[in-house]
Design a protein around this motif. Structure first.
Motif, PDB file in Angstrom:
ATOM      1  N   ALA A   1      -2.713   8.793  -5.166  1.00  0.00           N
ATOM      2  CA  ALA A   1      -1.979   7.676  -5.749  1.00  0.00           C
ATOM      3  C   ALA A   1      -2.930   6.621  -6.296  1.00  0.00           C
ATOM      4  O   ALA A   1      -2.685   6.036  -7.359  1.00  0.00           O
ATOM      5  N   ARG A   2      -4.025   6.376  -5.594  1.00  0.00           N
ATOM      6  CA  ARG A   2      -5.015   5.415  -6.097  1.00  0.00           C
ATOM      7  C   ARG A   2      -5.588   5.867  -7.446  1.00  0.00           C
ATOM      8  O   ARG A   2      -5.871   5.045  -8.318  1.00  0.00           O
ATOM      9  N   ALA A   3      -5.768   7.165  -7.601  1.00  0.00           N
ATOM     10  CA  ALA A   3      -6.340   7.685  -8.844  1.00  0.00           C
ATOM     11  C   ALA A   3      -5.411   7.464 -10.035  1.00  0.00           C
ATOM     12  O   ALA A   3      -5.867   7.405 -11.182  1.00  0.00           O
ATOM     13  N   LEU A   4      -4.111   7.339  -9.777  1.00  0.00           N
ATOM     14  CA  LEU A   4      -3.148   7.166 -10.877  1.00  0.00           C
ATOM     15  C   LEU A   4      -2.842   5.711 -11.190  1.00  0.00           C
ATOM     16  O   LEU A   4      -2.309   5.400 -12.264  1.00  0.00           O
ATOM     17  N   GLY A   5      -3.164   4.811 -10.279  1.00  0.00           N
ATOM     18  CA  GLY A   5      -2.812   3.408 -10.489  1.00  0.00           C
ATOM     19  C   GLY A   5      -3.379   2.825 -11.767  1.00  0.00           C
ATOM     20  O   GLY A   5      -2.735   2.005 -12.440  1.00  0.00           O
ATOM     21  N   ARG A   6      -4.578   3.221 -12.138  1.00  0.00           N
ATOM     22  CA  ARG A   6      -5.199   2.665 -13.345  1.00  0.00           C
ATOM     23  C   ARG A   6      -4.398   3.006 -14.597  1.00  0.00           C
ATOM     24  O   ARG A   6      -4.318   2.209 -15.525  1.00  0.00           O
TER      25      ARG A   6
ATOM     26  N   THR B   1       5.470   4.237   2.025  1.00  0.00           N
ATOM     27  CA  THR B   1       4.537   3.174   2.419  1.00  0.00           C
ATOM     28  C   THR B   1       3.145   3.418   1.853  1.00  0.00           C
ATOM     29  O   THR B   1       2.500   2.512   1.314  1.00  0.00           O
ATOM     30  N   THR B   2       2.665   4.648   1.967  1.00  0.00           N
ATOM     31  CA  THR B   2       1.324   4.986   1.486  1.00  0.00           C
ATOM     32  C   THR B   2       1.236   4.859  -0.027  1.00  0.00           C
ATOM     33  O   THR B   2       0.268   4.312  -0.569  1.00  0.00           O
ATOM     34  N   ILE B   3       2.239   5.362  -0.737  1.00  0.00           N
ATOM     35  CA  ILE B   3       2.232   5.314  -2.204  1.00  0.00           C
ATOM     36  C   ILE B   3       2.249   3.871  -2.695  1.00  0.00           C
ATOM     37  O   ILE B   3       1.489   3.495  -3.592  1.00  0.00           O
ATOM     38  N   GLN B   4       3.112   3.065  -2.110  1.00  0.00           N
ATOM     39  CA  GLN B   4       3.201   1.664  -2.530  1.00  0.00           C
ATOM     40  C   GLN B   4       1.884   0.939  -2.302  1.00  0.00           C
ATOM     41  O   GLN B   4       1.396   0.218  -3.183  1.00  0.00           O
ATOM     42  N   SER B   5       1.287   1.124  -1.114  1.00  0.00           N
ATOM     43  CA  SER B   5       0.016   0.469  -0.805  1.00  0.00           C
ATOM     44  C   SER B   5      -1.085   0.910  -1.751  1.00  0.00           C
ATOM     45  O   SER B   5      -1.850   0.092  -2.265  1.00  0.00           O
ATOM     46  N   ALA B   6      -1.144   2.222  -2.013  1.00  0.00           N
ATOM     47  CA  ALA B   6      -2.204   2.763  -2.882  1.00  0.00           C
ATOM     48  C   ALA B   6      -2.063   2.272  -4.311  1.00  0.00           C
ATOM     49  O   ALA B   6      -3.050   1.878  -4.947  1.00  0.00           O
ATOM     50  N   LEU B   7      -0.853   2.286  -4.840  1.00  0.00           N
ATOM     51  CA  LEU B   7      -0.652   1.858  -6.223  1.00  0.00           C
ATOM     52  C   LEU B   7      -0.869   0.352  -6.375  1.00  0.00           C
ATOM     53  O   LEU B   7      -1.460  -0.091  -7.373  1.00  0.00           O
ATOM     54  N   ASP B   8      -0.397  -0.416  -5.414  1.00  0.00           N
ATOM     55  CA  ASP B   8      -0.603  -1.869  -5.489  1.00  0.00           C
ATOM     56  C   ASP B   8      -2.093  -2.186  -5.574  1.00  0.00           C
ATOM     57  O   ASP B   8      -2.531  -3.008  -6.392  1.00  0.00           O
ATOM     58  N   TRP B   9      -2.876  -1.536  -4.716  1.00  0.00           N
ATOM     59  CA  TRP B   9      -4.319  -1.789  -4.705  1.00  0.00           C
ATOM     60  C   TRP B   9      -4.971  -1.315  -6.004  1.00  0.00           C
ATOM     61  O   TRP B   9      -5.774  -2.025  -6.599  1.00  0.00           O
ATOM     62  N   SER B  10      -4.611  -0.120  -6.453  1.00  0.00           N
ATOM     63  CA  SER B  10      -5.240   0.455  -7.639  1.00  0.00           C
ATOM     64  C   SER B  10      -4.918  -0.349  -8.896  1.00  0.00           C
ATOM     65  O   SER B  10      -5.788  -0.593  -9.743  1.00  0.00           O
TER      66      SER B  10
END
Length: 304
Positions: free
Chosen positions: A248-253, A285-294
């Motif tokens: 999920a972090r990899a897609l946030g950008r 929970t994990t997806i939301q946290s990861a995307l918010d940070w990314s």
């Protein structure tokens, strides 16, 4: 020089780390982790890039260990997965109504029966006695195999700890007694018969339904989403949440750059996480946290 009350626990934690075992603190006199949970995470320090669980925060760094155990009389946990360990936990029957459960075999008796059935002797390896009278048998994890925890599947009162698990280390203490080393031997490889029982069954690769991505998504964002969600869906127990977080972090950008809608990314990772066996609430929970940070930390598109 006065004896520091935490000296013994600090020494035990450092001794475990010197073996390459990743340790983290437990509450004093307890088997419960002393680290904060996701609901109390302030995303600072180790968690600056998102909440890290105890398995990810366990360490062999003497400086980190000293800072923790010099300040607190914390019990010691060993994260078995990162430490390259498989630990067999042999428990004793719980008492019922003030009487011992003599009709239930102890974990030691059950494990001995497994050894006899396999025609093999009791294995000689590093062993710790628990305050209840049980045993922890330490084995090295086999290379190339990611074993996870079991609970009573081998035999009554015989559990194992590997990825996703931890054990209380020697030197720790509970109100009923101490964890003590009883066999000071090198940590052996698990017996072949035991390893065959612990090997995960062959599974059919998870195939996700084809992604339906709206036309405003770019090709590279779509390809990245397909690749990352497929990797999440194929991850075995013990590393699923970590892989979901990374994917999920990899897609946030791409969301930050306007190359793909956030709802599309969230739905795709939700499906992938559940396909891997994670609870729906944990996925969200994990997806939301990861995307918010990314999204918050994404560099400008031209600088990427």
């Amino acid at each position: 020089m006065p004896h520091h009350p935490n000296t013994a626990l600090l020494s035990a934690a450092l001794a475990a780390a010197a073996r390459g075992w990743h340790v983290f603190p437990l509450r004093p006199g307890s088997k419960q982790p002393a680290l904060h949970g996701a609901d109390r995470c302030r995303t600072t320090g180790d968690c600056a890039s998102g909440h890290l669980k105890w398995e990810q925060r366990a360490s062999t760094d003497p400086r980190r260990i000293a800072l923790c155990w010099e300040a607190h009389p914390a019990n010691i946990a060993i994260a078995t997965g990162p430490s390259g360990l498989v630990v067999v936990d042999l428990d004793v029957p719980k008492e019922k109504s003030g009487k011992g459960s003599s009709d239930t075999p102890s974990g030691v008796s059950s494990f001995l029966a497994l050894c006899e059935r396999a025609g093999q002797p009791w294995p000689t390896t590093y062993t710790v006695r628990t305050p209840s009278g049980g045993m922890h048998l330490y084995f090295t994890a086999p290379p190339g195999t990611r074993l996870t925890n079991t609970a009573g599947t081998l035999a009554p009162l015989v559990d194992t700890r590997a990825w996703g698990g931890y054990i209380v280390a020697a030197g720790s203490t509970l109100p009923e007694g101490d964890y003590e080393i009883t066999t000071v031997a090198r940590v052996a490889k698990p017996p072949a018969w035991l390893l065959s029982l612990l090997q995960p069954p062959a599974t059919t690769p998870t195939t996700l339904a084809p992604l339906i991505v709206p036309g405003q998504a770019t090709r590279r964002a779509t390809v990245a989403l397909e690749r990352e969600t497929a990797a999440v869906a194929a991850t075995q127990e013990g590393g699923r949440n970590t892989r979901l977080l990374a994917g999920a972090r990899a897609l946030g950008r791409f969301i930050a750059w306007g190359e793909i809608p956030r709802t599309v990314v969230e739905e795709a990772f939700q499906e992938a996480g559940e396909a891997a066996g994670l609870p729906a609430s944990e996925c969200r929970t994990t997806i939301q946290s990861a995307l918010d940070w990314s999204i918050r930390t994404a560099r400008p598109q031209g600088a990427a």
